[in-house]
Motif scaffolding. Sequence first.
Motif, PDB file in Angstrom:
ATOM      1  N   ALA A  65       0.798  -1.364   0.034  1.00 35.79           N
ATOM      2  CA  ALA A  65      -0.250  -0.161   0.612  1.00 35.79           C
ATOM      3  C   ALA A  65       0.602   0.883  -0.156  1.00 35.79           C
ATOM      4  N   SER A  66       1.933   1.147  -0.655  1.00 34.98           N
ATOM      5  CA  SER A  66       2.986   2.412  -0.924  1.00 34.98           C
ATOM      6  C   SER A  66       2.877   3.189   0.354  1.00 34.98           C
ATOM      7  N   HIS A  67       2.730   4.778   0.015  1.00 35.02           N
ATOM      8  CA  HIS A  67       2.820   5.448   1.492  1.00 35.02           C
ATOM      9  C   HIS A  67       1.403   5.689   2.238  1.00 35.02           C
ATOM     10  N   PHE A 276      12.247   8.194   0.671  1.00 36.00           N
ATOM     11  CA  PHE A 276      11.859   7.410  -0.887  1.00 36.00           C
ATOM     12  C   PHE A 276      10.593   6.593   0.240  1.00 36.00           C
ATOM     13  N   ASP A 277       9.393   6.692  -0.685  1.00 37.29           N
ATOM     14  CA  ASP A 277       7.717   6.010  -0.405  1.00 37.29           C
ATOM     15  C   ASP A 277       8.053   4.563   0.226  1.00 37.29           C
ATOM     16  N   GLY A 278       7.247   3.826   1.099  1.00 39.79           N
ATOM     17  CA  GLY A 278       7.175   2.623   1.663  1.00 39.79           C
ATOM     18  C   GLY A 278       7.216   1.724   0.747  1.00 39.79           C
ATOM     19  N   ASP A 279       7.286   1.256  -0.349  1.00 41.30           N
ATOM     20  CA  ASP A 279       7.893   0.609  -1.616  1.00 41.30           C
ATOM     21  C   ASP A 279       8.673   1.250  -2.527  1.00 41.30           C
ATOM     22  N   ALA A 280       9.400   2.754  -2.469  1.00 38.55           N
ATOM     23  CA  ALA A 280      10.709   2.447  -2.952  1.00 38.55           C
ATOM     24  C   ALA A 280       9.998   2.671  -4.781  1.00 38.55           C
ATOM     25  N   ASP A 281       8.858   2.870  -4.690  1.00 36.30           N
ATOM     26  CA  ASP A 281       8.993   3.455  -6.141  1.00 36.30           C
ATOM     27  C   ASP A 281       8.568   5.098  -6.737  1.00 36.30           C
ATOM     28  N   ARG A 282       8.859   5.970  -5.341  1.00 43.82           N
ATOM     29  CA  ARG A 282       8.429   7.047  -5.692  1.00 43.82           C
ATOM     30  C   ARG A 282       9.914   7.898  -4.563  1.00 43.82           C
TER      31      ARG A 282
HETATM   32 ZN    ZN Z   1       4.558   3.805  -3.769  1.00 44.68          ZN
END
Ligand code: ZN
Length: 528
Positions: A65-67, A276-282
Amino acid sequence: LNISERLDSVYSAHQKPQSLQFQYGTAGFRTKANTLDSVVFVVGILASLRSKYLDGQTIGVMITASHNPPEDNGVKLVDPQGEMLEQSWEQFATVLANVSTQHELVVELNRIISQLNIDLKVKSRVIVARDSRDSGPQLVQSTIDGLEVLDTEYQDFKMLTTPQLHYLVRAINTLDSPVSYGEPSESGYYKKLATAFKQLVSTPISITVDAANGIGGPKLIALANHLEGLLSVTVVNNEYINPNALNVNSGADFVKTNQKLPQGISPKPFDLYASFDGDADRVVFYYSDDDGVFHLLDGDKISTLLAAFISDIVKKSGIEAHIGVVQTAYANGSSTDFLKEKLQLPVVCTPTGVKHLHHEAAKFDVGVYFEANGHGTVLFADSFIETLKSTEPSTPDEQRALEQLIQLSNLINQTVGDAISDLLAVLVVLTIKQWDPSSWDASYTDLPNKLAKVIVPDRNIFKTTDAERRLTSPSGLQDKIDASVKKYTRGRSFVRASGTEDAVRVYAEAGTRTEADELSQEVVGLVK
Ligand code: ZN
Ligand code: NG1
């Protein structure tokens, strides 16, 4: 293969709670983790069907759930080349997620199978990974229960960043092909990035990164271990083993939304920092000046930096290329002006959600796309890479430029926005240009802006047009927004329903901080 019989033993454990409704949105399914079990189960079945439909190519399932807060989770599907799930399949995901009996599930599955003529005898293959949330392992197990319904061959990669899973999907599907994307392993990912980085820079670089207490922290350290002596990273907010700390007062979304430092960083003037955000795509960057003033370098700044640098070296390489930039309505107006007027590059605006940006960017030889929040990448067309490789340089400068472009295409994740890869790309550009963060920041000045969130009774009544820049419903509201905007110098504001949260977002920008805040308040008032 009798689907109904197969479901007999497992379905009851993964039945949908009657009262819930789910929708495959901007980022797949995303909600409170404790309501997601039935969803990931059917996603496991759907991923199997997608693989069978595509002749047994490997499909990815990412649990993240990303960020969003620690108690949330989500799931999304990754297509064979590492892209987001093809849009026409999102409806199947939504339909399956909302069935509430075994019988209905069988009916809907059979409907999809016959509609798309799927051959169930084709071997299906899926890979799964998750971020660092404590709900992850259980949700992976339920996904696997779904995969087993159709005898799918699967591999569980445990904890990865989202972009690492995208990399793996593409690497697996291109193994032994002329367009092989890299070794299909986590270490293959590090090797690919590290090799490209070493070809591009030779002076040691150091940076401090806030990892939002997510999975990006340990993975960035693993990458840096492949670059000893060249890249030294200090990771703060690296408590990924404590899932309750995830994204709390830290991370790219926190920094971008609040326009301030995350916890744990005491900035040295003019040193560069990243979150970074929680899943490191941002990823977003920032620095502090000698007065201690915080300066954000967001997705728009990354986009303009990379676009300017690439168009520069393309010129030096002596070859022709169609370079373009893709943004959303959230891009700061100053960045759009800078791209169009100073860099003379075409700029396309799409609706929110990287899948939209990605598809537009793929139409260029080099397509740079970033959401303002720091999610994005640079796509190099296969045909363009071919040209780079086959061009005979006539000067050492041309040769160097061609080589740099080839290595950049290896360094920058071609499947999806990737915080680790984007971090490296930005460091490369700044190092080659010998720029400190303030020289980067100086290219243009952001218009003061504000992103507000409004909770409304029903966000679905907010319908948009023109890449989400204008409302068509509720009727009359857009005219009122227009009237407000007119009162402010360089004012711009738009309203849209979030695809990931039950809320409406209001964006406003204007010539001064006070005006931006006032405009935001006015439009928020109109929406409420
Ligand atoms: Zn993310
Ligand atoms: P929504 O909730 O639809 O605004 C948010 C981000 C998107 C995208 C998705 C997926 C903003 C304004 N919106 O979408 O850009 O990143 O989450 O993570 O940042």
